[in-house]
Motif scaffolding. Structure first.
Motif, PDB file in Angstrom:
ATOM      1  N   ARG A   1      -4.781   6.674  -0.706  1.00 25.88           N
ATOM      2  CA  ARG A   1      -3.722   5.084  -0.709  1.00 25.88           C
ATOM      3  C   ARG A   1      -4.441   3.757  -1.801  1.00 25.88           C
ATOM      4  O   ARG A   1      -5.443   3.771  -1.903  1.00 25.88           O
TER       5      ARG A   1
ATOM      6  N   GLU B   1      -3.141   0.169  -3.007  1.00 22.26           N
ATOM      7  CA  GLU B   1      -2.177  -1.058  -3.609  1.00 22.26           C
ATOM      8  C   GLU B   1      -1.740  -1.168  -4.929  1.00 22.26           C
ATOM      9  O   GLU B   1      -2.569  -0.933  -6.037  1.00 22.26           O
TER      10      GLU B   1
ATOM     11  N   GLU C   1       0.638  -1.209  -0.655  1.00 22.96           N
ATOM     12  CA  GLU C   1       0.223  -0.295   0.180  1.00 22.96           C
ATOM     13  C   GLU C   1       1.335   1.038   0.102  1.00 22.96           C
ATOM     14  O   GLU C   1       1.942   0.918   0.587  1.00 22.96           O
TER      15      GLU C   1
END
Length: 260
Positions: A242, A244, A131
């Motif tokens: 944020r 992945e 992340e």
């Protein structure tokens, strides 16, 4: 300074052209029924061998050939390396491809076992998920403040390059923000050839710039675009988020990082 620049450019050229004999290959040139076309995706001829490689490709995608190797035998210049690269390209751009000549093994300072181990580890890729905080948006404008020339200011040329500043305007469907740029970020944007209308992602931690494609809203700006031009939607919501992130690296690259 000019001599150093020419040396750097020649090194880059050498690295790019090392696989120049096969750089045009984009796949195996097969149709939906795994029959080889006469000329497709950079491949010409060797129809039975390409069809056989297509069957191997299906087995790889279905996970039925894991842990096994395929030996391609033939006279020099018959397309063995081209077939191997075609399989790698068909598996996706992230699939690593390592090519090594037997003569290289005898000319290296390493032992042959170590050289072969490195070659194998260059050919094995892993995906690493994490992340990360990124800034993702469509480029509205890039403005760079050019420093005064070294001759008129008395500042060394290296210092003027490092002192370059600028502004980057990014937008999503909901907001628009102007960011101040330093010398390293300007260099990263230039390396990726980012321009107005591109959709990009900036990794806040590392400063890495990833060009995701051209904005669909700019699809009619040009009469002609390259074959590999990808059009994407303008991102929605906040610019900073944020997300992945997937990193694809080889085992050899991990070995190099660990050794440092």
């Amino acid at each position: 300074m000019a001599e150093l620049k020419r040396l750097s450019e020649s090194r880059d050229l050498t690295r790019i052209e090392r696989i120049g004999a096969h750089s045009h290959i984009r796949g195996l040139g097969l149709d939906s029924s795994i029959e080889a076309r006469d000329a497709s995706e950079g491949m010409v001829g060797q129809l039975p061998a390409r069809r056989a490689a297509g069957l191997i490709l299906q087995l790889i995608r279905q996970g039925k050939i894991a842990g096994r190797a395929v030996l391609l035998a033939g006279q020099p210049g018959t397309g063995k390396t081209a077939l191997a690269m075609g399989i790698a390209k068909s598996l996706g751009a992230e699939t690593p491809f390592a090519s090594v000549a037997a003569s290289e093994l005898f000319s290296l300072d390493l032992s042959k076992t170590e050289a072969l181990t490195q070659a194998f580890r260059r050919a094995i890729g892993v995906r690493i998920k994490e992340e990360a905080e990124i800034i993702e948006g469509e480029v509205v404008e890039i403005s760079i403040d050019r420093p005064v020339s070294a001759s008129s200011s008395g500042i060394p040329s290296g210092a003027t390059a490092a002192g370059k500043t600028g502004r980057l305007t990014l937008k999503t469907t909901d907001m628009e923000t102007v960011y101040e740029l330093g010398g390293k970020m300007i260099e990263a944007l230039g390396k990726e050839k980012v321009q107005s209308g591109d959709v990009i992602a900036l990794d806040k931690a590392s400063g890495k710039v990833t060009k995701l494609g051209r904005s669909i809203g700019r699809s009619r700006d040009y009469d002609a675009v390259g074959a590999h031009t990808k059009f994407v939607k303008c991102p929605e919501g906040e610019l900073q988020k944020r997300k992945e992130v997937m990193h694809c690296v080889t085992l050899h690259e991990i070995d190099v990082i660990n050794s440092r």
